[in-house]
Enzyme design. Structure first.
Site: not given
Length: 209
Positions: A42, A44, A101
């Site tokens: 991800c 992130d 998430c």
């Protein structure tokens, strides 16, 4: 330039320390790359692959996107996958999601978000994610556990869903058909503990059995 100045300063400091502790460090990292693993994660900012695995430059070939999605129509992802398998000859693929998430949370909340009515790349991506997770989102809403636990279960369901897409891609299937020893893993990262947890794995032997 305001934001870049401290980044450049830390870069120079890091480079100096690396050269002092290991004079051959940059000569070694400048050699052609030979990563052993493709990391699909991800985007992130709290989930940097090299940091949380303690990997050194040259070990991981990394692709990151919102909610670690695997899409047939995503040329960026598909080209990274093909390059990793056909040219870099990686022997492992790790698909890694993480608890908390934001992409998964947005997929749940999408009908009530202005994003739902927009026509742009982010909206399309979250719509695709919501569609992929549709049955699991229903379970999220009807589940009896505490909301954080149900959110974690949804994150894990996303990893398993994207994993199923990954092992069905043409480059992965072709590698296994050619007898390549390729191991594919689905993992989730816990922001609170810093630990990775393996959820699923598949190898060439299992794929052709």
């Amino acid at each position: 330039m305001t934001a870049l100045i401290p980044l450049l300063a830390r870069n120079r400091s890091w480079a100096l320390k690396q050269s002092q502790s290991d004079p051959g460090y940059f000569e070694q990292t400048a050699q052609p790359q030979q990563p052993h693993t493709l990391w699909i994660g991800c985007s992130d900012s709290r989930v940097p692959a090299e940091v949380l695995t303690g990997a050194h430059p040259g070990e991981l070939f990394v692709h990151r996107n919102i909610a670690n999605m695997v899409l047939d129509a995503d040329d960026n992802f598909q080209s990274v996958l093909q390059y990793a398998l056909e040219y870099l000859k990686v022997s492992n693929i790790v698909l890694c999601g993480h608890y908390g998430c934001g992409g998964v949370q947005a997929a749940v909340a999408l009908p009530d978000m202005p994003l739902a009515e927009q026509d742009n790349a982010l909206s399309r991506r979250i719509h695709q994610l919501r569609s992929a997770l549709h049955p699991h989102i229903d379970d999220f809403h009807t589940g009896t556990g505490e909301e954080p636990e149900r959110q974690n279960q949804l994150v894990e369901a996303n990893v398993l869903t994207q994993f199923s897409h990954l092992i069905a891609t043409a480059p992965v299937q072709q590698a296994w058909e050619n007898g390549v020893s390729l191991h594919v893993y689905g993992c989730v990262y816990d922001l609170h503990s810093g630990h990775l947890k393996e959820l699923v794995q598949q190898s060439a032997v299992e794929a052709v059995s």
